[in-house]
Structures are given as C-alpha cells and as structure tokens.
Design a protein around this motif. Structure first.
Motif, mmCIF file in Angstrom:
data_model
loop_
_atom_site.group_PDB
_atom_site.id
_atom_site.type_symbol
_atom_site.label_atom_id
_atom_site.label_comp_id
_atom_site.label_asym_id
_atom_site.label_seq_id
_atom_site.Cartn_x
_atom_site.Cartn_y
_atom_site.Cartn_z
ATOM 1 N N SER A 86 -9.900 0.789 -3.203
ATOM 2 C CA SER A 86 -10.028 -0.568 -2.157
ATOM 3 C C SER A 86 -10.544 -1.634 -3.194
ATOM 4 C CB SER A 86 -10.611 -0.277 -1.022
ATOM 5 O OG SER A 86 -9.996 0.787 -0.116
ATOM 6 N N LEU A 107 -4.314 8.075 2.797
ATOM 7 C CA LEU A 107 -2.931 7.662 3.816
ATOM 8 C C LEU A 107 -3.324 6.897 5.113
ATOM 9 C CD1 LEU A 107 -0.412 10.807 2.684
ATOM 10 C CD2 LEU A 107 -0.388 8.354 1.856
ATOM 11 N N GLU A 108 -4.056 7.441 5.858
ATOM 12 C CA GLU A 108 -4.378 7.059 7.067
ATOM 13 C C GLU A 108 -5.034 5.697 7.278
ATOM 14 O OE1 GLU A 108 -6.821 9.745 9.098
ATOM 15 O OE2 GLU A 108 -5.415 11.276 9.154
ATOM 16 N N ARG A 109 -5.936 5.483 6.029
ATOM 17 C CA ARG A 109 -6.459 4.099 5.572
ATOM 18 C C ARG A 109 -5.454 3.114 5.188
ATOM 19 N NH1 ARG A 109 -9.904 4.244 1.473
ATOM 20 N NH2 ARG A 109 -10.966 2.298 2.527
ATOM 21 N N GLU A 110 -4.221 3.575 4.732
ATOM 22 C CA GLU A 110 -3.156 2.537 4.331
ATOM 23 C C GLU A 110 -3.634 1.754 3.112
ATOM 24 O OE1 GLU A 110 -1.870 0.173 7.546
ATOM 25 O OE2 GLU A 110 -0.852 1.739 8.446
ATOM 26 N N GLU A 131 -3.425 0.715 -0.915
ATOM 27 C CA GLU A 131 -2.394 -0.005 -1.390
ATOM 28 C C GLU A 131 -1.768 0.921 -2.689
ATOM 29 O OE1 GLU A 131 -3.010 -4.132 -2.321
ATOM 30 O OE2 GLU A 131 -3.628 -4.659 -0.374
ATOM 31 N N ARG A 173 0.148 -7.371 -0.214
ATOM 32 C CA ARG A 173 0.805 -6.392 0.643
ATOM 33 C C ARG A 173 2.274 -6.743 1.136
ATOM 34 N NH1 ARG A 173 -1.987 -2.098 3.735
ATOM 35 N NH2 ARG A 173 -3.957 -1.982 2.917
ATOM 36 N N LYS A 195 5.493 -4.123 2.295
ATOM 37 C CA LYS A 195 4.603 -3.593 3.518
ATOM 38 C C LYS A 195 4.729 -4.584 4.648
ATOM 39 C CE LYS A 195 1.728 -0.816 0.849
ATOM 40 N NZ LYS A 195 0.165 -0.247 0.570
#
Length: 275
Positions: A66, A89-92, A94, A253, A258
């Motif tokens: 991040s 993955l849950e935190r999405e 990049e 994003r 996304k």
C-alpha cells in the motif's frame, strides 16, 4: 524475553488466519510497517516522478504494498502464507500476488523489476524449518534468482531482524556471491527501540552506502512518515489522504480496469468528527 516468531513455527504455519488478521488490524504494527517501508523506498533511490515496477518480498497482507501504491509505483508481492495473501485480497490491494517460498527462488524473467523491497522477512531464510531445508542453499538460490530478476541499475532493500552477527555475515556473504554490491545500514544504532537493520543491495556496481539515520543525533524514535511528507511537499506531490491523493489513487485503479466510484463534490471531503 518473548521468543522470535521464526523460532516458534514456519512462516506459513505461524501466520495462520488468526495471526494474519491480528497482524493487519494492529494499528501499532501498521504504523511500524509503513515507517520501515518508507525508509526502504528512500534507500532504493528510485528515479524522481517516474513509476517503477517493484517486487515486494514477503508482502504479507499488503501493508508495505500500500505504501508503494501511495507513491505511484506498480508492484508484485510474494509470500509463503496463504492466510496473509487472503487478507491482502480482501483489502483489495493494487499489486499482483503470488504464493511463493522465497527460499526456492524468485520466479520471474530476467531484468523485469526496477527494484525490490522486503520488510521483516529475510531472517526467516536463516532457519531450517524442514529436514530438507539448508539455509545456505536457500539463500544462494534466493539471491541468485533475485539478482537475475532485477535490472542492472536496480537496488534491493531488506529491513530485517538479524539474531546475531553470524546471520548478518551469512546473508551478506551469499548476496555478494550472487553478484550484488552493498552492505548493511543500521539506523539509530544507539537506540534499543528505534534501531533498524537495512540490507542495501546494488546491481550496478559498487557505490557508497547511504548514511544511516541517527548517527550524529540523540533521537530515539523514527519519524519516517513526516520526513517523507515534507519531501513530497517540496516536490509538489500530493500528501497522503488529501483530496488530490485520493483522486490520483482512484485514477490509477481506473487505469487498471477496476471498478471505482465516480468522483463527486464529496470526494476527499473531511467529515464532521473525523480527522
């Protein structure tokens, strides 16, 4: 004295679902992770105002990734813990994620990365968690394949917790054998709490090591974030969590394909009671 995590269990076992979530939800742990990654990026000496493709070794739940995102870089993360990667993955995040044992090598084509960072992971390679594990061979394999995957002007910076001088000598010896130049930078060497070890490796020939922080002052805490924000102001970059920073992140994003909410007059607006 608490036992070191690498003495309790292999990383893929120690960082189970419970530990992965606890690690990622601990505000103190998050702050420390961010501070150390900020410092690692400084030591990479990346080109100014140019996005780079970076490798995050032992990326965990993507906390350090991040930080790379916030500075406009693309990244690929490696980690041996499925639970940690699931949280990422849950935190999405990049970055692209890969389940990988660093001791088996870095599985990428030659010269594809502009740099590499690693926070609190390298010391795990110094242990033999299985009968088949040989720390010397695993370090050789890791550093040789890492060297190949980096461009010939790139650096790799590892923040790590060596158990003793022998471990420092072990990792530096095998990094040198793989072709790297460099050495260990120790920030705040006279402070018990703030002292941090950074292994700074270079592919493009021998260069002077960066100056360690705290060598000539009495500071006992590391305020990497404030220093980085001041530097951003000086270069005209957006400050983290500001409206411009949020808009830039949303635009990145979108370019990655996304789903991102449309901008509005409320985007980046401070809400009452929040800081």
């Amino acid at each position: 004295m608490a036992k070191r995590p690498e003495h309790l269990a292999p990383p893929e076992v120690f960082y189970n679902e419970e530990e992965a979530r606890k690690y990622t939800q601990n505000s103190r742990m998050i702050d420390i992770q961010v501070q150390m990654c900020e410092r690692a990026i400084e030591l990479l000496l990346l080109p100014e105002d140019q996005p780079c493709l970076l490798l995050d070794i032992g990326c965990g739940s993507g906390l350090s990734g991040s930080v790379l995102e916030d500075q406009g870089h693309l990244w690929v993360g490696l980690d041996i813990s499925p639970a940690m990667l699931n949280v990422a993955l849950e935190r999405e995040v990049e970055g692209d994620l890969l389940l990988n044992d660093m001791g088996q090598g870095v599985p990428f084509k030659a010269g594809c990365f502009d740099g590499a960072v690693s926070i609190s992971a390298l010391q795990w390679l110094c242990n033999a968690d299985k009968k088949s594990h040989n720390p010397v061979k695993r370090l050789q394999r890791f550093f040789t394949t890492l060297y190949a995957s980096l461009s010939r002007s790139a650096r790799a910076v590892f923040q790590f917790y060596p158990e003793n001088g022998d471990q420092i000598e072990l990792v530096t010896t095998h990094a040198t054998k793989a072709g790297f130049f460099g050495g260990v930078v120790v920030d705040f060497p006279n402070s018990t709490k703030a002292k941090k070890f950074f292994l700074v490796l270079m592919t493009g020939g021998s260069q002077p090591l960066p100056k360690a922080l705290g060598e000539s002052d009495d500071k006992t805490s590391v305020n990497y974030i404030a220093r980085r924000e001041q530097a951003k102001k000086a270069r005209g970059k957006s400050i983290k969590k500001s409206k411009d920073w949020i808009l830039e992140k949303k635009e990145r994003r979108r370019r990655q394909g996304k789903d991102v909410r449309d901008n509005s007059k409320y985007t980046g607006r401070k809400r009452s009671g929040r800081f």
